[in-house]
Design a protein around this motif. Structure first.
Motif, PDB file in Angstrom:
ATOM      1  N   ILE A 356     -42.650 -42.877  -5.431  1.00 33.62           N
ATOM      2  CA  ILE A 356     -42.928 -41.858  -6.443  1.00 33.62           C
ATOM      3  C   ILE A 356     -42.714 -42.392  -7.859  1.00 33.62           C
ATOM      4  O   ILE A 356     -43.457 -42.038  -8.781  1.00 33.62           O
ATOM      5  N   THR A 357     -41.761 -43.270  -8.033  1.00 36.50           N
ATOM      6  CA  THR A 357     -41.448 -43.751  -9.393  1.00 36.50           C
ATOM      7  C   THR A 357     -42.109 -45.083  -9.735  1.00 36.50           C
ATOM      8  O   THR A 357     -42.017 -45.531 -10.878  1.00 36.50           O
ATOM      9  N   LEU A 358     -42.795 -45.685  -8.786  1.00 33.48           N
ATOM     10  CA  LEU A 358     -43.351 -47.029  -9.000  1.00 33.48           C
ATOM     11  C   LEU A 358     -44.296 -47.118 -10.197  1.00 33.48           C
ATOM     12  O   LEU A 358     -44.169 -48.042 -11.012  1.00 33.48           O
ATOM     13  N   PRO A 359     -45.266 -46.192 -10.382  1.00 34.51           N
ATOM     14  CA  PRO A 359     -46.196 -46.355 -11.506  1.00 34.51           C
ATOM     15  C   PRO A 359     -45.536 -46.165 -12.873  1.00 34.51           C
ATOM     16  O   PRO A 359     -46.074 -46.616 -13.884  1.00 34.51           O
ATOM     17  N   SER A 360     -44.406 -45.463 -12.909  1.00 31.59           N
ATOM     18  CA  SER A 360     -43.748 -45.162 -14.189  1.00 31.59           C
ATOM     19  C   SER A 360     -42.353 -45.765 -14.249  1.00 31.59           C
ATOM     20  O   SER A 360     -41.432 -45.195 -14.842  1.00 31.59           O
ATOM     21  N   LEU A 361     -42.201 -46.935 -13.651  1.00 30.92           N
ATOM     22  CA  LEU A 361     -40.873 -47.523 -13.472  1.00 30.92           C
ATOM     23  C   LEU A 361     -40.145 -47.762 -14.792  1.00 30.92           C
ATOM     24  O   LEU A 361     -38.916 -47.679 -14.866  1.00 30.92           O
ATOM     25  N   LYS A 362     -40.896 -48.060 -15.868  1.00 29.05           N
ATOM     26  CA  LYS A 362     -40.252 -48.319 -17.154  1.00 29.05           C
ATOM     27  C   LYS A 362     -39.439 -47.125 -17.644  1.00 29.05           C
ATOM     28  O   LYS A 362     -38.436 -47.293 -18.341  1.00 29.05           O
ATOM     29  N   ARG A 363     -39.865 -45.918 -17.270  1.00 33.22           N
ATOM     30  CA  ARG A 363     -39.137 -44.709 -17.670  1.00 33.22           C
ATOM     31  C   ARG A 363     -37.738 -44.677 -17.086  1.00 33.22           C
ATOM     32  O   ARG A 363     -36.842 -44.018 -17.636  1.00 33.22           O
ATOM     33  N   PHE A 364     -37.557 -45.365 -15.972  1.00 28.51           N
ATOM     34  CA  PHE A 364     -36.278 -45.323 -15.250  1.00 28.51           C
ATOM     35  C   PHE A 364     -35.491 -46.622 -15.412  1.00 28.51           C
ATOM     36  O   PHE A 364     -34.520 -46.842 -14.687  1.00 28.51           O
ATOM     37  N   ALA A 365     -35.923 -47.476 -16.340  1.00 28.60           N
ATOM     38  CA  ALA A 365     -35.294 -48.798 -16.470  1.00 28.60           C
ATOM     39  C   ALA A 365     -34.967 -49.113 -17.930  1.00 28.60           C
ATOM     40  O   ALA A 365     -35.543 -50.013 -18.529  1.00 28.60           O
ATOM     41  N   PRO A 366     -34.038 -48.373 -18.554  1.00 32.37           N
ATOM     42  CA  PRO A 366     -33.613 -48.758 -19.902  1.00 32.37           C
ATOM     43  C   PRO A 366     -32.933 -50.121 -19.872  1.00 32.37           C
ATOM     44  O   PRO A 366     -32.159 -50.423 -18.952  1.00 32.37           O
ATOM     45  N   PHE A 367     -33.265 -50.948 -20.834  1.00 32.35           N
ATOM     46  CA  PHE A 367     -32.730 -52.318 -20.892  1.00 32.35           C
ATOM     47  C   PHE A 367     -33.086 -53.106 -19.638  1.00 32.35           C
ATOM     48  O   PHE A 367     -32.340 -53.993 -19.208  1.00 32.35           O
ATOM     49  N   ASN A 368     -34.240 -52.728 -19.005  1.00 34.37           N
ATOM     50  CA  ASN A 368     -34.758 -53.418 -17.818  1.00 34.37           C
ATOM     51  C   ASN A 368     -33.836 -53.316 -16.605  1.00 34.37           C
ATOM     52  O   ASN A 368     -33.927 -54.127 -15.681  1.00 34.37           O
ATOM     53  N   LEU A 369     -32.978 -52.319 -16.601  1.00 34.03           N
ATOM     54  CA  LEU A 369     -32.113 -52.072 -15.442  1.00 34.03           C
ATOM     55  C   LEU A 369     -32.489 -50.717 -14.851  1.00 34.03           C
ATOM     56  O   LEU A 369     -32.410 -49.682 -15.529  1.00 34.03           O
ATOM     57  N   ILE A 370     -32.918 -50.723 -13.597  1.00 30.17           N
ATOM     58  CA  ILE A 370     -33.396 -49.492 -12.967  1.00 30.17           C
ATOM     59  C   ILE A 370     -32.238 -48.535 -12.705  1.00 30.17           C
ATOM     60  O   ILE A 370     -31.231 -48.907 -12.091  1.00 30.17           O
ATOM     61  N   ARG A 371     -32.386 -47.298 -13.199  1.00 32.55           N
ATOM     62  CA  ARG A 371     -31.402 -46.238 -12.950  1.00 32.55           C
ATOM     63  C   ARG A 371     -31.833 -45.459 -11.714  1.00 32.55           C
ATOM     64  O   ARG A 371     -32.691 -44.581 -11.778  1.00 32.55           O
ATOM     65  N   ARG A 372     -31.227 -45.805 -10.586  1.00 27.93           N
ATOM     66  CA  ARG A 372     -31.648 -45.168  -9.335  1.00 27.93           C
ATOM     67  C   ARG A 372     -31.308 -43.691  -9.293  1.00 27.93           C
ATOM     68  O   ARG A 372     -31.976 -42.922  -8.593  1.00 27.93           O
ATOM     69  N   ASP A 373     -30.279 -43.275 -10.032  1.00 27.36           N
ATOM     70  CA  ASP A 373     -29.950 -41.852 -10.055  1.00 27.36           C
ATOM     71  C   ASP A 373     -31.076 -41.052 -10.711  1.00 27.36           C
ATOM     72  O   ASP A 373     -31.428 -39.956 -10.255  1.00 27.36           O
ATOM     73  N   ARG A 374     -31.674 -41.607 -11.783  1.00 26.69           N
ATOM     74  CA  ARG A 374     -32.804 -40.942 -12.428  1.00 26.69           C
ATOM     75  C   ARG A 374     -34.029 -40.947 -11.513  1.00 26.69           C
ATOM     76  O   ARG A 374     -34.759 -39.954 -11.427  1.00 26.69           O
ATOM     77  N   GLU A 375     -34.244 -42.091 -10.846  1.00 22.08           N
ATOM     78  CA  GLU A 375     -35.350 -42.165  -9.888  1.00 22.08           C
ATOM     79  C   GLU A 375     -35.198 -41.093  -8.812  1.00 22.08           C
ATOM     80  O   GLU A 375     -36.139 -40.376  -8.484  1.00 22.08           O
ATOM     81  N   ARG A 376     -33.993 -41.008  -8.268  1.00 25.92           N
ATOM     82  CA  ARG A 376     -33.739 -40.089  -7.157  1.00 25.92           C
ATOM     83  C   ARG A 376     -33.950 -38.641  -7.596  1.00 25.92           C
ATOM     84  O   ARG A 376     -34.523 -37.830  -6.860  1.00 25.92           O
ATOM     85  N   LYS A 377     -33.520 -38.305  -8.820  1.00 26.11           N
ATOM     86  CA  LYS A 377     -33.688 -36.938  -9.313  1.00 26.11           C
ATOM     87  C   LYS A 377     -35.170 -36.580  -9.408  1.00 26.11           C
ATOM     88  O   LYS A 377     -35.590 -35.503  -8.962  1.00 26.11           O
ATOM     89  N   THR A 378     -35.972 -37.484  -9.985  1.00 25.89           N
ATOM     90  CA  THR A 378     -37.413 -37.231 -10.102  1.00 25.89           C
ATOM     91  C   THR A 378     -38.062 -37.111  -8.727  1.00 25.89           C
ATOM     92  O   THR A 378     -38.884 -36.222  -8.487  1.00 25.89           O
ATOM     93  N   ALA A 379     -37.687 -38.024  -7.816  1.00 28.60           N
ATOM     94  CA  ALA A 379     -38.265 -37.993  -6.466  1.00 28.60           C
ATOM     95  C   ALA A 379     -37.912 -36.700  -5.748  1.00 28.60           C
ATOM     96  O   ALA A 379     -38.763 -36.081  -5.085  1.00 28.60           O
ATOM     97  N   GLU A 380     -36.667 -36.269  -5.869  1.00 27.97           N
ATOM     98  CA  GLU A 380     -36.245 -35.042  -5.200  1.00 27.97           C
ATOM     99  C   GLU A 380     -36.945 -33.821  -5.781  1.00 27.97           C
ATOM    100  O   GLU A 380     -37.266 -32.869  -5.058  1.00 27.97           O
ATOM    101  N   GLU A 381     -37.188 -33.827  -7.097  1.00 27.67           N
ATOM    102  CA  GLU A 381     -37.933 -32.722  -7.721  1.00 27.67           C
ATOM    103  C   GLU A 381     -39.348 -32.636  -7.151  1.00 27.67           C
ATOM    104  O   GLU A 381     -39.848 -31.542  -6.867  1.00 27.67           O
ATOM    105  N   GLN A 382     -40.011 -33.797  -6.981  1.00 27.10           N
ATOM    106  CA  GLN A 382     -41.352 -33.808  -6.417  1.00 27.10           C
ATOM    107  C   GLN A 382     -41.344 -33.403  -4.949  1.00 27.10           C
ATOM    108  O   GLN A 382     -42.272 -32.729  -4.474  1.00 27.10           O
ATOM    109  N   MET A 383     -40.304 -33.804  -4.223  1.00 30.65           N
ATOM    110  CA  MET A 383     -40.214 -33.431  -2.812  1.00 30.65           C
ATOM    111  C   MET A 383     -40.107 -31.919  -2.654  1.00 30.65           C
ATOM    112  O   MET A 383     -40.738 -31.329  -1.764  1.00 30.65           O
ATOM    113  N   VAL A 384     -39.334 -31.277  -3.539  1.00 32.03           N
ATOM    114  CA  VAL A 384     -39.198 -29.817  -3.483  1.00 32.03           C
ATOM    115  C   VAL A 384     -40.499 -29.155  -3.905  1.00 32.03           C
ATOM    116  O   VAL A 384     -40.999 -28.239  -3.242  1.00 32.03           O
ATOM    117  N   SER A 385     -41.088 -29.634  -5.009  1.00 35.52           N
ATOM    118  CA  SER A 385     -42.313 -29.042  -5.546  1.00 35.52           C
ATOM    119  C   SER A 385     -43.471 -29.127  -4.557  1.00 35.52           C
ATOM    120  O   SER A 385     -44.237 -28.170  -4.392  1.00 35.52           O
TER     121      SER A 385
END
Length: 509
Positions: A356-385
């Motif tokens: 779910i986050t692959l095409p927009s990965l830069k949004r979840f990677a400040p300073f080129n470090l992936i924030r998995r908590d942010r990824e997980r929140k977005t993914a879970e929102e889409q799963m519910v929706s």
């Protein structure tokens, strides 16, 4: 057809981490009987068949073939018992030719060096191709064939096994109307010859035409069965979903803003001599109809920049969109949900969150470090929706049903606020309940001002979902039908290169 069953599956249970896929499921198939296995995505149909095909092992229950208990520990065990499997997702090697795919793993060998007898496998393949009405050479590489032709090659492979039981999982999902008619006729021929068929399909019209009996699963359990004279569309749906679905379709309610997307003189790599021009408005669902090979998918790929050989002019909201540049299309909010969701829309070895986050990965990677908590929140929102049925965001996409995989593909683009969403066969292989959800989602997106381009080979879908319909024939648009003119007759006239006027004249005669 005798009353003695060829196959008995009793008390079958299968559990995956966090999921009970099957719970005390029973299935019986007689000799020469065509049994349709129906159910929503995630009901357990594919899991049950993978147990029968030797892909999975049951946690409980037994399997009997001709009254004898058997253990199917691997795929070759199923083959030895005369069980052949035609998978929903193509299981072919596209770098090999037709004959090599048909006899893969069973090649006849010659001489002390045990070389493959090429002459024999090609000679043995040709009769199966003719039997299916497939007018191609056995020496044709699979990557030169359409999805429909590749699926027919899979069926030819099953026939070559001289199977007693053939499992067909959504066999017509990529076939044209004429190819589907030929396949259904073939199913009846096989039945008359004593071959049993388990037919899995969400196209309930096909089920009514070919099945001797319908067995329905719901939530991993037996929901009921229907005999031949009881097989009706509404009764199957009622057993599948456990409730009445009054309508699978949603009428247009959104206000259109015409001409938001403008495509002019678009030429694709496949049809460089044919120019395609059309407009689509904000809040509109523009359906694209046509026969297989008409060039609809090619136009979709050209719009999102995947066809580097494409030329033409595309404007979105008055601003030009570079042709042949996928990054530019994505930056402008133009996204594609491809027909081949597993091959082109997903990375099946990754989890739901990562897809779910692959095409927009830069949004979840400040300073080129992936924030998995942010990824997980977005993914879970889409799963519910999207009502994605999975134990969690870390579940591998490989383990999801086809309908839920399609929702993951949708989810990754919906998370990026699309301006234009192109859906190529959006409900292929998806059950009636999930179809209704996809249609509601499409209408909701249109209501928010998104341009929806929907490519579909399902005539009912085209007629009931589209605000207008663009019909293609051999690489060009032969007509665009307003809602009032959207009839099956008009669409088919245009799909074969005719005109709406010709369709009206035929109606008057």
């Amino acid at each position: 057809m005798t009353t003695s069953p060829l196959l008995e599956m009793r008390g079958i249970a299968k559990r995956f981490p966090g999921v009970v896929a099957l719970d005390d499921v029973n299935l019986e198939v007689g000799r020469g009987e065509v049994v349709a296995l129906c159910g929503e995505n995630g009901a357990g149909k594919s899991t049950l068949m993978k147990i029968l095909g030797g892909v999975y092992q049951p946690d409980a229950g037994e399997i009997r073939v001709e009254g004898q208990p058997v253990r199917i520990l691997k795929v070759t065990d199923a083959m030895k018992l005369g069980i052949a499997f035609i998978h929903q997702e193509l299981n072919v090697l596209d770098n090999l030719d037709v004959a090599a795919n048909v006899f893969l793993g069973r090649e006849p060998l010659l001489g002390p060096f045990r070389l493959i007898d090429q002459k024999r496998i090609h000679a043995d393949t040709e009769p199966y191709l003719k039997r299916l009405g497939l007018n191609i050479s056995s020496r044709t590489r699979l990557d030169r064939l359409s999805l429909a032709q590749q699926q027919m090659v899979e069926i030819a492979k099953a026939l070559s096994l001289n199977a007693r039981l053939i499992i067909m999982d959504e066999p017509t999902s990529s076939l044209t109307l004429s190819e589907t008619e030929r396949l259904l006729a073939l199913v009846r021929e096989l039945s008359q010859q004593g071959v049993s068929v388990i037919y899995i399909s969400h196209r309930l019209g096909e089920v009514a035409l070919c099945a001797d009996r319908v067995v329905v699963l719901r939530d991993g359990r037996n929901a009921g069965q229907l005999k031949r004279d009881e097989i009706l569309h509404d009764r199957i749906v009622s057993l599948m979903v456990g409730r009445e679905i009054k309508s699978f379709y949603v009428e247009s309610a959104a206000r259109r803003v015409a001409g938001f997307l403008q495509v002019r003189n678009l030429r694709t790599g496949r049809y460089p001599a044919r120019a395609v021009s059309f407009d689509a408005g904000k809040g509109e669902i523009l359906g694209f109809a046509g026969l297989v090979g008409a060039g609809r998918s090619e136009v979709a790929k050209a719009i999102v920049g995947l066809d580097r050989a494409a030329t033409g002019d595309i404007k979105l909201g008055g601003e030009s969109v570079p042709v042949g540049n996928p990054r530019a299309a994505i930056r402008r909010g133009i996204y594609l949900v491809p027909e081949d969701r597993r091959g082109e829309g997903l990375v099946v070895g990754m989890c739901v969150r990562e897809n779910i986050t692959l095409p927009s990965l830069k949004r979840f990677a400040p300073f080129n470090l992936i924030r998995r908590d942010r990824e997980r929140k977005t993914a879970e929102e889409q799963m519910v929706s999207l009502k994605i049925k999975a134990p969690g965001a870390e579940t591998l996409v490989l383990n999801l049903s086809g309908g839920n995989q399609q929702k993951v593909v949708l989810g990754k683009w919906l998370a990026m606020n699309p301006k234009v969403m192109i859906l190529d066969e959006p409900t292929r292989g998806i059950d009636v309940g999930a179809k209704a959800e996809i249609y509601r989602l499409m209408r909701a997106l249109a209501g928010q001002g998104t341009v929806i381009l929907m490519i579909s080979s399902d005539m009912e879908e085209v007629l009931h979902v589209s605000d207008r319909v663009a019909v293609m024939h051999e690489g060009q648009i032969t007509g665009v039908l307003e809602r009032a003119d959207c009839t099956e007759e008009n669409i088919m006239q245009l799909a074969v290169g005719g005109t709406v006027a010709a369709a009206r004249a035929a109606d008057m005669n």
